[in-house]
Design a protein around this motif. Structure first.
Motif, mmCIF file in Angstrom:
data_model
loop_
_atom_site.group_PDB
_atom_site.id
_atom_site.type_symbol
_atom_site.label_atom_id
_atom_site.label_comp_id
_atom_site.label_asym_id
_atom_site.label_seq_id
_atom_site.Cartn_x
_atom_site.Cartn_y
_atom_site.Cartn_z
ATOM 1 N N THR A 135 0.831 -1.207 0.000
ATOM 2 C CA THR A 135 0.000 0.000 0.000
ATOM 3 C C THR A 135 0.863 1.254 0.000
ATOM 4 O OG1 THR A 135 -1.696 -1.195 1.211
ATOM 5 C CG2 THR A 135 -1.849 1.207 1.205
ATOM 6 N N GLU A 136 1.922 1.253 0.827
ATOM 7 C CA GLU A 136 2.819 2.416 0.880
ATOM 8 C C GLU A 136 3.537 2.602 -0.456
ATOM 9 O OE1 GLU A 136 4.144 2.395 5.551
ATOM 10 O OE2 GLU A 136 5.085 0.982 4.164
ATOM 11 N N LEU A 137 3.947 1.508 -1.050
ATOM 12 C CA LEU A 137 4.620 1.577 -2.354
ATOM 13 C C LEU A 137 3.681 2.137 -3.415
ATOM 14 C CD1 LEU A 137 7.078 1.048 -4.092
ATOM 15 C CD2 LEU A 137 6.265 -1.291 -4.401
ATOM 16 N N GLN A 138 2.429 1.717 -3.364
ATOM 17 C CA GLN A 138 1.467 2.227 -4.332
ATOM 18 C C GLN A 138 1.273 3.728 -4.151
ATOM 19 O OE1 GLN A 138 -2.488 0.607 -4.063
ATOM 20 N NE2 GLN A 138 -2.831 0.939 -6.239
ATOM 21 N N ARG A 139 1.208 4.185 -2.904
ATOM 22 C CA ARG A 139 1.069 5.631 -2.657
ATOM 23 C C ARG A 139 2.266 6.401 -3.204
ATOM 24 N NH1 ARG A 139 -0.510 4.710 2.853
ATOM 25 N NH2 ARG A 139 -2.698 4.278 2.735
ATOM 26 N N GLU A 140 3.475 5.862 -3.003
ATOM 27 C CA GLU A 140 4.678 6.509 -3.541
ATOM 28 C C GLU A 140 4.619 6.605 -5.053
ATOM 29 O OE1 GLU A 140 8.331 4.607 -2.576
ATOM 30 O OE2 GLU A 140 8.197 5.099 -0.443
ATOM 31 N N SER A 141 4.079 5.590 -5.675
ATOM 32 C CA SER A 141 4.069 5.508 -7.134
ATOM 33 C C SER A 141 3.000 6.371 -7.777
ATOM 34 C CB SER A 141 3.872 4.059 -7.570
ATOM 35 O OG SER A 141 4.918 3.271 -7.065
ATOM 36 N N LEU A 142 2.035 6.822 -7.015
ATOM 37 C CA LEU A 142 0.940 7.608 -7.577
ATOM 38 C C LEU A 142 1.275 9.102 -7.582
ATOM 39 C CD1 LEU A 142 -2.126 5.825 -5.962
ATOM 40 C CD2 LEU A 142 -1.373 5.709 -8.321
ATOM 41 N N GLN A 143 2.275 9.468 -8.354
ATOM 42 C CA GLN A 143 2.714 10.861 -8.399
ATOM 43 C C GLN A 143 1.653 11.783 -8.965
ATOM 44 O OE1 GLN A 143 6.285 10.871 -10.654
ATOM 45 N NE2 GLN A 143 7.327 9.475 -9.293
ATOM 46 N N PHE A 144 0.844 11.270 -9.878
ATOM 47 C CA PHE A 144 -0.135 12.106 -10.558
ATOM 48 C C PHE A 144 -1.552 11.766 -10.122
ATOM 49 C CE2 PHE A 144 3.527 11.710 -13.376
ATOM 50 C CZ PHE A 144 3.889 13.043 -13.451
ATOM 51 N N ARG A 145 -1.715 11.364 -8.864
ATOM 52 C CA ARG A 145 -3.033 10.923 -8.405
ATOM 53 C C ARG A 145 -4.070 12.043 -8.432
ATOM 54 N NH1 ARG A 145 0.468 10.450 -4.410
ATOM 55 N NH2 ARG A 145 0.437 11.931 -2.719
ATOM 56 N N ASN A 146 -3.644 13.286 -8.345
ATOM 57 C CA ASN A 146 -4.596 14.400 -8.366
ATOM 58 C C ASN A 146 -4.735 15.025 -9.752
ATOM 59 O OD1 ASN A 146 -5.152 14.164 -5.624
ATOM 60 N ND2 ASN A 146 -3.373 15.404 -5.088
ATOM 61 N N LEU A 147 -4.123 14.416 -10.736
ATOM 62 C CA LEU A 147 -4.175 14.941 -12.092
ATOM 63 C C LEU A 147 -5.567 14.748 -12.676
ATOM 64 C CD1 LEU A 147 -2.544 16.029 -14.537
ATOM 65 C CD2 LEU A 147 -2.227 13.660 -15.193
ATOM 66 N N ARG A 148 -6.117 15.814 -13.202
ATOM 67 C CA ARG A 148 -7.417 15.722 -13.866
ATOM 68 C C ARG A 148 -7.175 15.455 -15.340
ATOM 69 N NH1 ARG A 148 -11.972 19.777 -12.333
ATOM 70 N NH2 ARG A 148 -12.870 18.399 -13.874
ATOM 71 N N ARG A 149 -7.808 14.419 -15.845
ATOM 72 C CA ARG A 149 -7.615 14.060 -17.248
ATOM 73 C C ARG A 149 -8.648 14.707 -18.160
ATOM 74 N NH1 ARG A 149 -6.390 9.807 -14.042
ATOM 75 N NH2 ARG A 149 -4.329 8.918 -14.333
ATOM 76 N N ASP A 150 -9.596 15.427 -17.567
ATOM 77 C CA ASP A 150 -10.642 16.031 -18.386
ATOM 78 C C ASP A 150 -10.381 17.508 -18.665
ATOM 79 O OD1 ASP A 150 -11.008 16.764 -15.747
ATOM 80 O OD2 ASP A 150 -13.178 16.869 -15.924
ATOM 81 N N ARG A 151 -9.283 18.068 -18.106
ATOM 82 C CA ARG A 151 -8.968 19.476 -18.350
ATOM 83 C C ARG A 151 -7.464 19.661 -18.481
ATOM 84 N NH1 ARG A 151 -11.900 23.426 -14.265
ATOM 85 N NH2 ARG A 151 -9.797 23.383 -13.488
#
Length: 83
Positions: free
Chosen positions: A38-54
């Motif tokens: 779980t911690e590794l996945q969090r580290e890997s999600l650099q663009f988790r807040n990226l909006r793909r619709d704008r």
């Protein structure tokens, strides 16, 4: 012309090697118990807040506000959908 002056180009092969080394490092960390999956996945999600619709295009010179390009699908009217 020295090595520092030569133009730099993106190498897909080198990028693949970098990613493979990174994956191997991550697997080793998991195996040693240094980090949870779980911690590794969090580290890997650099663009988790990226909006793909704008996409931000630019800033308005007068107001300083960001001008956005919306990438939403074009709405289909009932008349167009019946064709």
């Amino acid at each position: 012309m020295s090595d520092d002056d030569t133009p730099k180009y993106f190498s897909f092969e080198e990028r693949q090697r970098q990613k493979a080394r990174s994956r191997a490092r991550d697997e080793e960390r998991l195996a040693r118990g240094e980090i949870s999956a779980t911690e590794l996945q969090r580290e890997s999600l650099q663009f988790r807040n990226l909006r793909r619709d704008r996409i931000a295009l630019t800033r308005d010179k007068k107001t300083g506000e960001i001008v956005w390009l919306a990438l939403e699908p074009k709405p289909v009217s009932k008349e167009e959908g019946e064709e």
